[in-house]
Design a protein around this motif. Structure first.
Motif, short mmCIF file in Angstrom:
data_model
loop_
_atom_site.label_atom_id
_atom_site.label_comp_id
_atom_site.label_asym_id
_atom_site.label_seq_id
_atom_site.Cartn_x
_atom_site.Cartn_y
_atom_site.Cartn_z
N TYR A 63 0.84 -1.21 0.00
CA TYR A 63 0.00 0.00 0.00
C TYR A 63 0.87 1.25 0.00
O TYR A 63 0.65 2.19 -0.77
CB TYR A 63 -0.95 0.00 1.21
N GLU A 64 1.87 1.26 0.88
CA GLU A 64 2.77 2.41 0.97
C GLU A 64 3.61 2.53 -0.31
O GLU A 64 3.82 3.62 -0.83
CB GLU A 64 3.68 2.24 2.19
N GLU A 67 1.61 4.01 -3.13
CA GLU A 67 1.45 5.45 -2.92
C GLU A 67 2.70 6.21 -3.37
O GLU A 67 2.61 7.23 -4.04
CB GLU A 67 1.17 5.71 -1.44
N ARG A 70 2.97 6.08 -7.23
CA ARG A 70 1.97 6.94 -7.88
C ARG A 70 2.29 8.43 -7.75
O ARG A 70 1.84 9.23 -8.56
CB ARG A 70 0.57 6.66 -7.30
N ARG A 71 3.08 8.81 -6.74
CA ARG A 71 3.47 10.21 -6.59
C ARG A 71 4.42 10.68 -7.69
O ARG A 71 4.56 11.87 -7.92
CB ARG A 71 4.15 10.43 -5.23
N THR A 76 2.27 7.44 -12.97
CA THR A 76 0.86 7.58 -12.60
C THR A 76 -0.03 6.61 -13.36
O THR A 76 -1.05 6.17 -12.83
CB THR A 76 0.36 9.03 -12.80
N ALA A 98 -6.10 2.04 -3.01
CA ALA A 98 -4.72 2.46 -2.73
C ALA A 98 -3.95 2.81 -4.00
O ALA A 98 -2.84 3.31 -3.93
CB ALA A 98 -3.99 1.35 -1.98
N GLY A 99 -4.56 2.54 -5.16
CA GLY A 99 -3.91 2.90 -6.42
C GLY A 99 -3.53 1.73 -7.30
O GLY A 99 -2.96 1.92 -8.37
#
Length: 122
Positions: A63-64, A67, A70-71, A76, A98-99
């Motif tokens: 999950y982290e 994130e 994706r930043r 993206t 979560a992406g």
């Protein structure tokens, strides 16, 4: 579109099995045993078409890691498939929220994984 797949999983047996299976289907695989190493590999290895992300890892979980990936504007739209033993009601939605672009539960159904990869790599 690249057929290069980055496998991020802390279990070497999972990496080995995925790598062996995907190679027979014509995919090139890279692997990282931690989320941190996977993110570094992703940034330094051009042409990765999909990431298979284990969601339950020590230090930094999937999950982290998603994130953080994706930043980065370069990633993206990169397809990230969550791979997890967490197969309870709501886990798929949690991964997607979560992406993650897709979700497959362990033990991995190869047909489902190949169908997902086909959507993103062909």
């Amino acid at each position: 579109m690249s057929k290069k797949i980055l496998i991020i999983d802390d279990d070497s047996k999972n990496i080995f099995a995925l790598n062996a299976t995907l190679k027979t289907k014509g995919y090139q695989c890279l692997a990282a045993a931690s989320a941190q190493d996977g993110i570094i590999l992703l940034k330094n290895e051009p042409g990765i078409g999909v990431v298979l992300m284990d969601m339950m890892m020590p230090d930094m979980d999937g999950y982290e890691a998603i994130e953080i990936i994706r930043r980065d504007d370069a990633f993206t739209d990169l397809p990230i498939i969550a791979v997890t033993a967490q197969a309870m009601v709501g886990d798929k939605e949690k991964c997607l929220a979560a992406g993650a672009s897709g979700y497959v539960s362990k033990p991995i159904d190869v047909d489902i994984l190949l169908k997902l990869l086909g959507q993103y790599l062909n």
